[in-house]
Motif scaffolding. Structure first.
Motif, PDB file in Angstrom:
ATOM      1  N   PRO A 200       0.803  -1.224   0.000  1.00 56.72           N
ATOM      2  CA  PRO A 200       0.000   0.000   0.000  1.00 56.72           C
ATOM      3  C   PRO A 200       0.835   1.274   0.000  1.00 56.72           C
ATOM      4  N   PHE A 201       2.032   1.246   0.602  1.00 54.52           N
ATOM      5  CA  PHE A 201       2.897   2.421   0.543  1.00 54.52           C
ATOM      6  C   PHE A 201       3.343   2.692  -0.890  1.00 54.52           C
ATOM      7  N   GLU A 202       3.656   1.622  -1.609  1.00 56.98           N
ATOM      8  CA  GLU A 202       4.098   1.789  -2.992  1.00 56.98           C
ATOM      9  C   GLU A 202       2.968   2.325  -3.868  1.00 56.98           C
ATOM     10  N   VAL A 203       1.734   1.883  -3.591  1.00 57.81           N
ATOM     11  CA  VAL A 203       0.578   2.416  -4.320  1.00 57.81           C
ATOM     12  C   VAL A 203       0.450   3.917  -4.080  1.00 57.81           C
ATOM     13  N   MET A 204       0.524   4.327  -2.821  1.00 61.77           N
ATOM     14  CA  MET A 204       0.401   5.743  -2.487  1.00 61.77           C
ATOM     15  C   MET A 204       1.489   6.563  -3.169  1.00 61.77           C
ATOM     16  N   HIS A 205       2.709   6.046  -3.148  1.00 59.46           N
ATOM     17  CA  HIS A 205       3.823   6.810  -3.690  1.00 59.46           C
ATOM     18  C   HIS A 205       3.792   6.854  -5.219  1.00 59.46           C
ATOM     19  N   THR A 206       3.513   5.713  -5.832  1.00 58.40           N
ATOM     20  CA  THR A 206       3.492   5.652  -7.293  1.00 58.40           C
ATOM     21  C   THR A 206       2.380   6.523  -7.870  1.00 58.40           C
ATOM     22  N   ARG A 207       1.227   6.513  -7.206  1.00 62.24           N
ATOM     23  CA  ARG A 207       0.086   7.291  -7.700  1.00 62.24           C
ATOM     24  C   ARG A 207       0.036   8.705  -7.125  1.00 62.24           C
ATOM     25  N   GLN A 208       1.029   9.048  -6.318  1.00 57.40           N
ATOM     26  CA  GLN A 208       1.165  10.393  -5.749  1.00 57.40           C
ATOM     27  C   GLN A 208      -0.084  10.801  -4.965  1.00 57.40           C
ATOM     28  N   ILE A 279      -3.571   5.691   5.588  1.00 57.81           N
ATOM     29  CA  ILE A 279      -2.204   5.999   5.190  1.00 57.81           C
ATOM     30  C   ILE A 279      -2.142   7.490   4.890  1.00 57.81           C
ATOM     31  N   VAL A 280      -1.222   8.165   5.540  1.00 53.69           N
ATOM     32  CA  VAL A 280      -1.137   9.616   5.475  1.00 53.69           C
ATOM     33  C   VAL A 280       0.226  10.022   4.931  1.00 53.69           C
ATOM     34  N   ARG A 331      -8.884   5.158  -2.346  1.00 51.76           N
ATOM     35  CA  ARG A 331      -9.549   4.069  -1.635  1.00 51.76           C
ATOM     36  C   ARG A 331      -8.751   2.808  -1.909  1.00 51.76           C
ATOM     37  N   LEU A 332      -8.198   2.228  -0.867  1.00 49.11           N
ATOM     38  CA  LEU A 332      -7.296   1.097  -1.000  1.00 49.11           C
ATOM     39  C   LEU A 332      -8.108  -0.197  -1.038  1.00 49.11           C
ATOM     40  N   CYS A 333      -8.325  -0.689  -2.227  1.00 53.37           N
ATOM     41  CA  CYS A 333      -9.155  -1.872  -2.418  1.00 53.37           C
ATOM     42  C   CYS A 333      -8.383  -3.151  -2.109  1.00 53.37           C
ATOM     43  N   GLY A 334      -9.140  -4.191  -1.838  1.00 54.36           N
ATOM     44  CA  GLY A 334      -8.560  -5.513  -1.687  1.00 54.36           C
ATOM     45  C   GLY A 334      -8.032  -5.831  -0.308  1.00 54.36           C
ATOM     46  N   ILE A 335      -8.119  -4.874   0.620  1.00 52.52           N
ATOM     47  CA  ILE A 335      -7.614  -5.118   1.972  1.00 52.52           C
ATOM     48  C   ILE A 335      -8.720  -5.761   2.795  1.00 52.52           C
ATOM     49  N   ARG A 336      -8.521  -7.022   3.130  1.00 54.82           N
ATOM     50  CA  ARG A 336      -9.478  -7.723   3.980  1.00 54.82           C
ATOM     51  C   ARG A 336      -9.087  -7.435   5.422  1.00 54.82           C
ATOM     52  N   TYR A 337      -9.906  -6.640   6.068  1.00 50.41           N
ATOM     53  CA  TYR A 337      -9.518  -5.979   7.314  1.00 50.41           C
ATOM     54  C   TYR A 337     -10.675  -6.035   8.293  1.00 50.41           C
ATOM     55  N   TYR A 338     -10.326  -6.222   9.569  1.00 57.00           N
ATOM     56  CA  TYR A 338     -11.359  -6.260  10.597  1.00 57.00           C
ATOM     57  C   TYR A 338     -11.089  -5.206  11.662  1.00 57.00           C
ATOM     58  N   HIS A 339     -12.161  -4.506  12.029  1.00 60.84           N
ATOM     59  CA  HIS A 339     -12.174  -3.640  13.205  1.00 60.84           C
ATOM     60  C   HIS A 339     -13.595  -3.689  13.750  1.00 60.84           C
ATOM     61  N   PRO A 340     -13.772  -3.744  15.069  1.00 63.42           N
ATOM     62  CA  PRO A 340     -15.115  -3.972  15.628  1.00 63.42           C
ATOM     63  C   PRO A 340     -16.179  -2.970  15.181  1.00 63.42           C
ATOM     64  N   TYR A 341     -15.777  -1.740  14.843  1.00 64.67           N
ATOM     65  CA  TYR A 341     -16.786  -0.723  14.564  1.00 64.67           C
ATOM     66  C   TYR A 341     -16.834  -0.312  13.097  1.00 64.67           C
ATOM     67  N   ASN A 342     -16.226  -1.105  12.239  1.00 61.27           N
ATOM     68  CA  ASN A 342     -16.233  -0.780  10.814  1.00 61.27           C
ATOM     69  C   ASN A 342     -17.234  -1.638  10.061  1.00 61.27           C
ATOM     70  N   TYR A 343     -17.883  -1.003   9.085  1.00 61.21           N
ATOM     71  CA  TYR A 343     -18.618  -1.778   8.085  1.00 61.21           C
ATOM     72  C   TYR A 343     -18.068  -1.374   6.733  1.00 61.21           C
ATOM     73  N   LEU A 344     -17.407  -2.296   6.050  1.00 62.58           N
ATOM     74  CA  LEU A 344     -16.731  -1.965   4.806  1.00 62.58           C
ATOM     75  C   LEU A 344     -17.309  -2.755   3.645  1.00 62.58           C
ATOM     76  N   GLU A 345     -17.544  -2.065   2.547  1.00 61.18           N
ATOM     77  CA  GLU A 345     -17.894  -2.730   1.297  1.00 61.18           C
ATOM     78  C   GLU A 345     -16.587  -3.069   0.587  1.00 61.18           C
ATOM     79  N   HIS A 346     -16.338  -4.360   0.396  1.00 59.53           N
ATOM     80  CA  HIS A 346     -15.061  -4.771  -0.173  1.00 59.53           C
ATOM     81  C   HIS A 346     -15.032  -4.556  -1.679  1.00 59.53           C
ATOM     82  N   CYS A 347     -13.856  -4.211  -2.152  1.00 56.85           N
ATOM     83  CA  CYS A 347     -13.619  -4.139  -3.590  1.00 56.85           C
ATOM     84  C   CYS A 347     -12.406  -5.011  -3.903  1.00 56.85           C
TER      85      CYS A 347
END
Length: 354
Positions: A200-208, A279-280, A331-347
């Motif tokens: 994901p860092f490389e995505v952020m950097h490559t796509r500026q 990611i900031v 929007r960082l797609c493809g990250i299968r991620y869990y947090h108790p208070y999140n509801y995420l639509e996966h891409c």
């Protein structure tokens, strides 16, 4: 007449040709078989692409009482997050990990949890962990007792309120992060559930990109009281910069009826990123116009400490005010991620380099 022998010359030529061929094959194999993780002289040295070098860090706000879930989260990072470099993992804390024996015990438990040395880099995963202490104090003018302050969310005061203020404003100016290009934030109860197909860092950097996220939700009106008016007042005082930016945005919407007083703004929620993962790009939040807004927030500590304004809606507001959402956020797609208070639509996960 004796026939001259060419055997020595042929032998010499054959030796030269064979040696050159072996050398060529060796160099070809060396540069074509790139390992999945780059070996560097310094484990925290900048990663260089075709663009400028960058540095990165994974950060947590950690408490010793949540050590078990933090270990689970770190184990998921070790297994499922494919980073090109072994970036540091910074555990910010407010004193829980001050003592060296406590740190050593935690790192020993981490090594036991992940099974020893990581097979995903040349550095043991636990060697990347740093403990950085934060000195949190209540701002001037904020009472030191709940009874006197009467905060909206007394059960979580003041720890959660400190956290909101930290991630909303102070994180960008923390000394440990001064030379860091990107940070990836995780919460102790955050988990990666499956392998990610890109760095994901490389995505952020490559796509500026300046801000990466998984999804958008909202904070309930009970913890956003006064926030809409605070935003409106700031925008009205910055018509040529912030107001023009928001009016041009395709994603920003003022509440219907907010301009003529038909609705009570305290009854309305405020959108917010699910920024327990984000990611900031730090330098983008240090620009003068953004710093002015962040300083304005700091000058009104009641927002955090009485009304419990959250870092999630404030991150949303900040990006809307100062970023081109289509160009600067991802929007960082493809990250299968869990947090108790999140509801995420996966891409779907799409590799950066198919």
């Amino acid at each position: 007449m004796a026939i001259p022998s060419y055997a020595p010359r042929y032998a010499l030529a054959r030796t030269v040709v064979v040696s050159f061929s072996l050398l060529f094959i060796s160099f070809t194999l060396l540069f074509s078989c790139r390992p999945p993780f780059k070996t560097t002289l310094s484990k925290f040295s900048p990663f260089t692409t075709s663009q400028t070098p960058y540095t990165a860090a994974i950060i947590y706000l950690a408490r010793l009482s949540h050590a078990d879930e933090l270990l689970e989260s770190l184990a998921s990072v070790n297994v499922y997050l494919p980073l090109r470099d072994p970036w540091p993992i910074i555990l910010f804390h407010t004193g829980d990990f001050d003592d060296t024996p406590v740190q050593d015990d935690f790192l020993a438990r981490l090594r036991e949890k992940i099974g020893g040395a990581s097979n995903r880099s040349d550095w043991d995963f636990s060697d990347r962990v740093e403990f950085v202490k934060l000195d949190w104090e209540l701002p001037e003018g904020i009472p030191h007792t709940k009874e006197e302050l009467n905060p909206v969310s007394p059960s979580s005061w003041p720890g959660y309120h400190h956290m909101c203020a930290f991630y909303s404003t102070k994180i960008f100016f923390n000394p440990r992060l001064q030379d860091v290009t990107y940070y990836l934030r995780m919460d102790t109860d955050s988990l990666f559930l499956e392998p990610l197909c890109y760095d994901p860092f490389e995505v952020m950097h490559t796509r500026q990109r300046s801000y990466g996220y998984l999804g958008v939700g909202n904070d309930a009106p009970i913890v956003t009281k006064g926030l809409w008016r605070f935003i409106r007042n700031y925008v009205d005082s910055h018509p040529r910069e912030v107001e023009l930016q928001l009016n041009a945005s395709k994603t920003w919407k003022w509440p219907i009826g907010s301009t003529n007083g038909d609705v009570d703004l305290d009854d309305l929620s405020v959108s917010g990123y699910y920024n327990n993962f984000e990611i900031v790009k730090l330098e983008e939040f240090r620009k003068p116009e953004v710093k002015e807004w962040l300083y304005h927030l700091i000058q009104y500590p009641e927002g955090f400490y009485k009304w419990r304004w959250g870092d999630a809606p404030l991150r949303w507001v900040t990006t809307q005010m100062f970023f081109n959402i289509e160009r600067d956020t991802e929007r960082l797609c493809g990250i299968r991620y869990y947090h108790p208070y999140n509801y995420l639509e996966h891409c779907d996960c799409v590799p950066l380099h198919p």
